[in-house]
Design a protein around this motif. Structure first.
Motif, mmCIF file in Angstrom:
data_model
loop_
_atom_site.group_PDB
_atom_site.id
_atom_site.type_symbol
_atom_site.label_atom_id
_atom_site.label_comp_id
_atom_site.label_asym_id
_atom_site.label_seq_id
_atom_site.Cartn_x
_atom_site.Cartn_y
_atom_site.Cartn_z
ATOM 1 N N ALA A 8 36.465 -48.550 -12.335
ATOM 2 C CA ALA A 8 37.369 -49.159 -13.414
ATOM 3 C C ALA A 8 37.070 -49.010 -14.878
ATOM 4 O O ALA A 8 35.852 -48.708 -15.108
ATOM 5 C CB ALA A 8 37.248 -50.554 -12.858
ATOM 6 N N CYS A 9 38.051 -49.356 -15.791
ATOM 7 C CA CYS A 9 37.423 -49.209 -17.085
ATOM 8 C C CYS A 9 36.779 -50.402 -17.414
ATOM 9 O O CYS A 9 36.569 -51.369 -16.586
ATOM 10 C CB CYS A 9 38.719 -49.103 -18.065
ATOM 11 N N SER A 10 36.329 -50.557 -18.758
ATOM 12 C CA SER A 10 35.438 -51.667 -19.192
ATOM 13 C C SER A 10 36.183 -52.488 -20.143
ATOM 14 O O SER A 10 35.671 -53.353 -20.897
ATOM 15 C CB SER A 10 34.303 -51.180 -19.704
ATOM 16 N N GLY A 11 37.428 -52.533 -20.111
ATOM 17 C CA GLY A 11 38.367 -53.471 -20.924
ATOM 18 C C GLY A 11 38.024 -54.724 -20.769
ATOM 19 O O GLY A 11 38.158 -55.348 -19.613
ATOM 20 N N ILE A 12 37.945 -55.363 -21.853
ATOM 21 C CA ILE A 12 37.154 -56.838 -21.627
ATOM 22 C C ILE A 12 38.114 -57.990 -22.454
ATOM 23 O O ILE A 12 38.320 -58.956 -22.191
ATOM 24 C CB ILE A 12 36.012 -56.755 -22.443
ATOM 25 N N VAL A 63 40.571 -46.084 -12.625
ATOM 26 C CA VAL A 63 41.560 -47.156 -12.686
ATOM 27 C C VAL A 63 41.297 -47.898 -14.059
ATOM 28 O O VAL A 63 40.564 -48.376 -14.555
ATOM 29 C CB VAL A 63 41.046 -48.682 -11.783
ATOM 30 N N ASP A 64 42.350 -47.441 -14.969
ATOM 31 C CA ASP A 64 42.192 -48.086 -16.432
ATOM 32 C C ASP A 64 43.314 -49.028 -16.608
ATOM 33 O O ASP A 64 44.326 -49.319 -16.159
ATOM 34 C CB ASP A 64 42.512 -46.637 -17.154
ATOM 35 N N GLY A 65 42.984 -49.734 -17.653
ATOM 36 C CA GLY A 65 43.879 -50.795 -18.135
ATOM 37 C C GLY A 65 44.949 -50.359 -18.942
ATOM 38 O O GLY A 65 46.063 -50.613 -19.164
ATOM 39 N N CYS A 66 44.723 -49.305 -19.833
ATOM 40 C CA CYS A 66 45.780 -48.862 -20.585
ATOM 41 C C CYS A 66 45.904 -47.348 -20.889
ATOM 42 O O CYS A 66 45.031 -46.600 -20.308
ATOM 43 C CB CYS A 66 45.626 -49.582 -22.074
ATOM 44 N N PRO A 67 46.842 -46.908 -21.458
ATOM 45 C CA PRO A 67 46.728 -45.347 -21.813
ATOM 46 C C PRO A 67 45.659 -44.670 -22.462
ATOM 47 O O PRO A 67 45.458 -43.485 -22.590
ATOM 48 C CB PRO A 67 47.859 -45.139 -22.702
ATOM 49 N N ALA A 68 44.841 -45.381 -23.141
ATOM 50 C CA ALA A 68 43.543 -44.897 -23.685
ATOM 51 C C ALA A 68 42.613 -44.009 -22.651
ATOM 52 O O ALA A 68 42.116 -43.185 -22.769
ATOM 53 C CB ALA A 68 42.413 -45.904 -24.390
ATOM 54 N N LEU A 69 42.882 -44.557 -21.130
ATOM 55 C CA LEU A 69 42.352 -43.817 -20.111
ATOM 56 C C LEU A 69 40.959 -43.636 -20.225
ATOM 57 O O LEU A 69 40.503 -42.734 -19.964
ATOM 58 C CB LEU A 69 42.993 -42.490 -19.859
ATOM 59 N N CYS A 70 39.864 -44.649 -20.808
ATOM 60 C CA CYS A 70 38.726 -44.639 -20.938
ATOM 61 C C CYS A 70 37.999 -44.168 -19.751
ATOM 62 O O CYS A 70 36.943 -43.328 -19.753
ATOM 63 C CB CYS A 70 38.082 -46.017 -21.388
ATOM 64 N N SER A 71 38.050 -44.627 -18.524
ATOM 65 C CA SER A 71 37.549 -44.337 -17.324
ATOM 66 C C SER A 71 37.673 -42.796 -16.868
ATOM 67 O O SER A 71 36.734 -42.158 -16.709
ATOM 68 C CB SER A 71 37.821 -45.337 -16.362
HETATM 69 S S1 SF4 Z 1 41.488 -48.079 -20.802
HETATM 70 FE FE1 SF4 Z 1 42.508 -49.406 -22.603
HETATM 71 S S2 SF4 Z 1 41.721 -51.486 -21.474
HETATM 72 FE FE2 SF4 Z 1 40.183 -49.981 -20.596
HETATM 73 S S3 SF4 Z 1 38.314 -49.904 -21.649
HETATM 74 FE FE3 SF4 Z 1 39.582 -48.248 -22.386
HETATM 75 S S4 SF4 Z 1 41.053 -49.191 -24.215
HETATM 76 FE FE4 SF4 Z 1 40.081 -51.092 -22.769
#
Ligand code: SF4
Length: 136
Positions: A8-12, A63-71
């Protein structure tokens, strides 16, 4: 084969990050504990040895929260083979207008969405494991 890594990403700051973490834990703790495990994304990013070893060259689902796709980006950078990229923001598109909760707590509806989300990720774990068995 080693377990599929679900990361998972680290969206907080928003509900999307909470959804990624809860869905990931449902998959690795309840739905697919024999076939999947998670890894701390922060450890992947900082290059911690155990986390890097678990990810490098291994089948991963991000599993990311948004289109930034950090994970997804971080896992790929660490040498993980990302076979599927999920985004909780996409799940919310299927439930427009529903109040899923906040950055710190899900509503009852939010938990239902997370349950559905986790089922989709768990199904992908099964698919990837079967794929590897057929190829192996
Ligand atoms: S993918 Fe989006 S929600 Fe997840 S850590 Fe990155 S910026 Fe934050």
């Amino acid at each position: 084969m080693s377990k599929v890594k679900v990361i998972a990403c680290s969206g907080i700051g928003k509900v999307f990050g909470l959804m990624t973490r809860e869905a990931t834990l449902q998959v690795t703790n309840n739905l697919q504990p024999e076939k999947a495990e998670t890894v701390c994304l922060a450890h992947v990013v900082t290059g911690e040895a155990d986390a890097t070893a678990k990810v490098k060259g291994c089948t991963c689902i991000t599993v990311d929260g948004c289109p930034a796709l950090c994970s997804a980006k971080s896992v790929e950078h660490a040498g993980g083979i990302v076979k599927a990229k999920f985004r909780s923001v996409d799940e919310m598109r299927n439930h427009r207008g529903v109040d899923a909760g906040s950055a710190t707590a899900l509503t009852e509806d939010g938990w239902k969405i997370v349950d559905e989300f986790a089922e989709k990720i768990a199904a992908k774990v099964t698919e990837l494991v079967e794929e590897e068995q057929n190829n192996g």
